[in-house]
Design a protein around this motif. Sequence first.
Motif, PDB file in Angstrom:
ATOM      1  N   UNK A 153     -49.197  17.118 -48.461  1.00  0.00           N
ATOM      2  CA  UNK A 153     -49.885  16.402 -49.530  1.00  0.00           C
ATOM      3  C   UNK A 153     -51.382  16.635 -49.379  1.00  0.00           C
ATOM      4  N   UNK A 154     -52.052  16.903 -50.488  1.00  0.00           N
ATOM      5  CA  UNK A 154     -53.489  17.178 -50.437  1.00  0.00           C
ATOM      6  C   UNK A 154     -54.286  16.241 -51.337  1.00  0.00           C
ATOM      7  N   UNK A 155     -53.615  15.268 -51.948  1.00  0.00           N
ATOM      8  CA  UNK A 155     -54.274  14.308 -52.824  1.00  0.00           C
ATOM      9  C   UNK A 155     -54.123  12.914 -52.243  1.00  0.00           C
ATOM     10  N   UNK A 156     -55.236  12.252 -51.937  1.00  0.00           N
ATOM     11  CA  UNK A 156     -55.165  10.948 -51.279  1.00  0.00           C
ATOM     12  C   UNK A 156     -54.446   9.916 -52.138  1.00  0.00           C
ATOM     13  N   UNK A 157     -54.685   9.917 -53.420  1.00  0.00           N
ATOM     14  CA  UNK A 157     -54.017   8.937 -54.270  1.00  0.00           C
ATOM     15  C   UNK A 157     -52.500   9.118 -54.215  1.00  0.00           C
ATOM     16  N   UNK A 158     -52.045  10.365 -54.212  1.00  0.00           N
ATOM     17  CA  UNK A 158     -50.605  10.633 -54.110  1.00  0.00           C
ATOM     18  C   UNK A 158     -50.084  10.201 -52.746  1.00  0.00           C
ATOM     19  N   UNK A 159     -50.847  10.494 -51.707  1.00  0.00           N
ATOM     20  CA  UNK A 159     -50.439  10.075 -50.363  1.00  0.00           C
ATOM     21  C   UNK A 159     -50.301   8.561 -50.293  1.00  0.00           C
ATOM     22  N   UNK A 160     -51.281   7.831 -50.793  1.00  0.00           N
ATOM     23  CA  UNK A 160     -51.236   6.371 -50.720  1.00  0.00           C
ATOM     24  C   UNK A 160     -50.084   5.812 -51.546  1.00  0.00           C
ATOM     25  N   UNK A 161     -49.814   6.419 -52.692  1.00  0.00           N
ATOM     26  CA  UNK A 161     -48.699   5.978 -53.527  1.00  0.00           C
ATOM     27  C   UNK A 161     -47.365   6.218 -52.831  1.00  0.00           C
ATOM     28  N   UNK A 162     -47.201   7.413 -52.258  1.00  0.00           N
ATOM     29  CA  UNK A 162     -45.958   7.727 -51.554  1.00  0.00           C
ATOM     30  C   UNK A 162     -45.788   6.851 -50.317  1.00  0.00           C
ATOM     31  N   UNK A 163     -46.886   6.567 -49.627  1.00  0.00           N
ATOM     32  CA  UNK A 163     -46.822   5.713 -48.444  1.00  0.00           C
ATOM     33  C   UNK A 163     -46.403   4.297 -48.829  1.00  0.00           C
ATOM     34  N   UNK A 164     -46.955   3.777 -49.921  1.00  0.00           N
ATOM     35  CA  UNK A 164     -46.591   2.433 -50.364  1.00  0.00           C
ATOM     36  C   UNK A 164     -45.112   2.366 -50.738  1.00  0.00           C
ATOM     37  N   UNK A 165     -44.615   3.396 -51.392  1.00  0.00           N
ATOM     38  CA  UNK A 165     -43.207   3.431 -51.783  1.00  0.00           C
ATOM     39  C   UNK A 165     -42.309   3.499 -50.538  1.00  0.00           C
ATOM     40  N   UNK A 166     -42.719   4.296 -49.567  1.00  0.00           N
ATOM     41  CA  UNK A 166     -41.991   4.447 -48.302  1.00  0.00           C
ATOM     42  C   UNK A 166     -41.951   3.108 -47.561  1.00  0.00           C
ATOM     43  N   UNK A 167     -43.100   2.453 -47.457  1.00  0.00           N
ATOM     44  CA  UNK A 167     -43.178   1.177 -46.740  1.00  0.00           C
ATOM     45  C   UNK A 167     -42.365   0.097 -47.434  1.00  0.00           C
ATOM     46  N   UNK A 168     -42.299   0.155 -48.759  1.00  0.00           N
ATOM     47  CA  UNK A 168     -41.578  -0.873 -49.520  1.00  0.00           C
ATOM     48  C   UNK A 168     -40.092  -0.888 -49.211  1.00  0.00           C
ATOM     49  N   UNK A 169     -39.568   0.221 -48.679  1.00  0.00           N
ATOM     50  CA  UNK A 169     -38.149   0.273 -48.328  1.00  0.00           C
ATOM     51  C   UNK A 169     -37.785  -0.804 -47.309  1.00  0.00           C
ATOM     52  N   UNK A 170     -38.734  -1.164 -46.450  1.00  0.00           N
ATOM     53  CA  UNK A 170     -38.435  -2.180 -45.431  1.00  0.00           C
ATOM     54  C   UNK A 170     -38.119  -3.511 -46.095  1.00  0.00           C
ATOM     55  N   UNK A 171     -38.961  -3.928 -47.034  1.00  0.00           N
ATOM     56  CA  UNK A 171     -38.715  -5.206 -47.695  1.00  0.00           C
ATOM     57  C   UNK A 171     -37.502  -5.134 -48.623  1.00  0.00           C
ATOM     58  N   UNK A 172     -37.224  -3.964 -49.185  1.00  0.00           N
ATOM     59  CA  UNK A 172     -36.005  -3.809 -49.985  1.00  0.00           C
ATOM     60  C   UNK A 172     -34.770  -4.043 -49.118  1.00  0.00           C
ATOM     61  N   UNK A 173     -34.811  -3.563 -47.882  1.00  0.00           N
ATOM     62  CA  UNK A 173     -33.689  -3.778 -46.975  1.00  0.00           C
ATOM     63  C   UNK A 173     -33.550  -5.255 -46.615  1.00  0.00           C
ATOM     64  N   UNK A 174     -34.683  -5.917 -46.391  1.00  0.00           N
ATOM     65  CA  UNK A 174     -34.639  -7.352 -46.116  1.00  0.00           C
ATOM     66  C   UNK A 174     -34.000  -8.100 -47.276  1.00  0.00           C
TER      67      UNK A 174
END
Length: 297
Positions: free
Chosen positions: A212-233
Amino acid sequence: MDGPLRFGPVVVHAGDKSGKYPDGNQVIVHGRDLRVAFDTPLVANRIGPDFDDVDLVILGHVHEDHIAGLHRVPGARVQAHEADLAAVQSWAGLARHYGYPDDVLAAVRQMIARDFHYQPRPDATGYADGAVWELGGGVRIRAHHLPGHTSGHCALVVESEGVAFIGDIDLTGFGPYYGDATSSLAQFRQSLREVAQLDAKVWVTSHHRAVLTDRARFESDLARFAAKIDERTDKLVAYLRERPHTLDELVQRRLLYPPGYSVPFVPCAERNSIRMHLEELVAQGVVRQAGKRFELA
């Protein structure tokens, strides 16, 4: 991507399907004095001299898919974070790292020998958080300890180029994996906050996204990835809203893997992960344990 990507002295060789497990993405850093590989996924076996001639392998963490090319570089030095070091040095260390029952470990050992060219490296040495490697010609690498996936999981940042190899904070649709004995859900949560603070302009994952070379895309993908934890909860709470469950019953229903997906370690990964979520929910007062069953408080 077609062919390797280059960012100055940093070369990224994508594995099959952008490094989808069981493969991974290979980073090689060329300094004036040293050539360094980050991890050794299956694709390392298909690269040739650019990989086979490395002087040093720095492991961002130790799992079977990250050491699948070590057998090709017996003369290279190997380093892993001190918390993961025993896992690369011997099978006994890797077995403790996984933490599975003996029958599962026997099946896993057979699988990784067959599919990942598994060979331990008793000569491997450890590094600590903040370790720096000077490769010559102004090329410098720094380790940032980001545990959770394993106790020694690190990002490796080529500071001279702003390239961050973030390993198995891999931004996949699957989400964070914390299913082994040295994994930690609480530490993974913290590492997901810290990885966003790395000084980088290029982010390389072990799997799936690759580069990934775009910070906005990185931050968006990271937020989506992290959200999986609360989805599992939320999924776990929904199970308990139906009725109280034992841990065994929750493992049967699954939190991480789809029904029918069967590899030897899946029930263990489910058990470890569900247990961590339950511990969080109990500490928050959302869930209570009554005998062997868990129920909403």
